[in-house]
Motif scaffolding. Structure first.
Motif, short mmCIF file in Angstrom:
data_model
loop_
_atom_site.label_atom_id
_atom_site.label_comp_id
_atom_site.label_asym_id
_atom_site.label_seq_id
_atom_site.Cartn_x
_atom_site.Cartn_y
_atom_site.Cartn_z
N UNK A 1 0.93 -0.79 0.22
CA UNK A 1 0.26 0.20 -0.86
C UNK A 1 0.92 1.47 0.00
N UNK A 2 2.02 1.19 0.42
CA UNK A 2 2.95 2.37 0.76
C UNK A 2 3.07 2.65 -0.46
N UNK A 3 3.76 1.45 -1.11
CA UNK A 3 3.93 2.09 -3.28
C UNK A 3 3.26 2.04 -4.08
N UNK A 4 2.04 1.51 -3.57
CA UNK A 4 0.69 1.91 -4.81
C UNK A 4 0.80 3.44 -4.74
N UNK A 5 1.30 4.53 -5.10
CA UNK A 5 1.65 5.92 -5.36
C UNK A 5 2.41 6.00 -6.50
N UNK A 6 3.40 5.21 -5.99
CA UNK A 6 5.09 5.07 -6.70
C UNK A 6 4.63 4.30 -8.05
N UNK A 7 3.11 2.98 -8.04
CA UNK A 7 2.92 2.19 -8.96
C UNK A 7 2.09 2.80 -9.75
N UNK A 8 1.50 3.65 -9.04
CA UNK A 8 0.05 4.44 -9.95
C UNK A 8 1.10 5.62 -10.54
N UNK A 9 1.78 6.02 -10.47
CA UNK A 9 3.24 7.10 -11.09
C UNK A 9 3.59 6.80 -12.59
N UNK A 10 4.03 5.76 -11.96
CA UNK A 10 4.79 4.66 -13.28
C UNK A 10 3.76 4.20 -14.10
#
Length: 213
Positions: A161-170
């Motif tokens: 969940x913490x990395x979700x914004x990073x994945x969405x940005x990519x």
């Protein structure tokens, strides 16, 4: 306009009634159909344990054959978690579309299913080893052992969940494949859940499939 039949699977009767998990699958498929010019002919909902036969999946496949339509699912694990079962599905004459990996070929789907099964096996083995080590230290297991496994799973999900914004940005940047995401995370120096310095296709696959459905 191309035609498709959606297949959704939720694990419990509670999820089926509440829409938990179901709404996310429906949203993903509706978005895919809108942007890829698909007409959704029908929606098939399976409310069963993964251990039981997915009879409604077979019904959905038969509808696809009769109507010459594609079968569309939100995520690969909605088809099932058994690599042999998925291998049989992709050998059928029905086109299968997975919205979170839309460029996946039949071969790719087979490989990803095998990777997912291997990942689950590793998690089981790691948990078993951790419990064995705890026994050697004199730790009384039982409920404690189950709690340890549950805490490990919860920690992995929290990390995802913490990395979700990073994945969405990519993804917004057009980086949507597991390999592409792995390469970019490595380039940015983002550590994995285990603290490793290198991401692989399998670790990205595991991360994404821990995200909320």
């Amino acid at each position: 306009m191309k035609e498709a039949i959606a297949y959704y699977r939720v694990s419990t009767q509670r999820q089926g009634r509440s829409g938990l998990g179901l709404e996310a699958q429906q949203a993903a498929i509706a978005s895919y159909c809108q942007f890829h010019d698909y007409d959704l002919l029908d929606e098939v909902i399976e409310v069963k344990s993964t251990r039981k036969q997915q009879s409604r999946l077979l019904e959905a496949l038969e509808q696809c054959r009769l109507l010459n339509a594609s079968l569309i699912v939100a995520r690969l694990d909605r088809l099932g978690r058994d690599v042999e079962k998925i291998a049989r599905l992709i050998k059928s004459d029905v086109e299968i579309i997975v919205t979170d990996n839309p460029h996946a070929t039949r071969f790719t789907i087979h490989i990803l299913a095998a990777v997912a099964e291997e990942q689950r096996q590793r998690i089981r083995e790691n948990t078993k080893d951790a419990l064995a080590a705890a026994r050697k230290r004199g730790v009384v297991l039982g409920k404690n052992g189950k709690r340890l496994a549950r805490q490990n799973q919860q920690a992995a999900q929290a990390f995802a969940r913490q990395l979700l914004p990073v994945i969405q940005k990519l993804r917004n940047q057009g980086i949507t494949t597991f390999r592409g995401i792995a390469e970019e995370l490595n380039h940015q120096g983002v550590p994995t859940f285990r603290g490793n310095a290198h991401w692989h296709v399998s670790t990205v696959f595991a991360l994404i499939h821990r995200l909320p459905k």
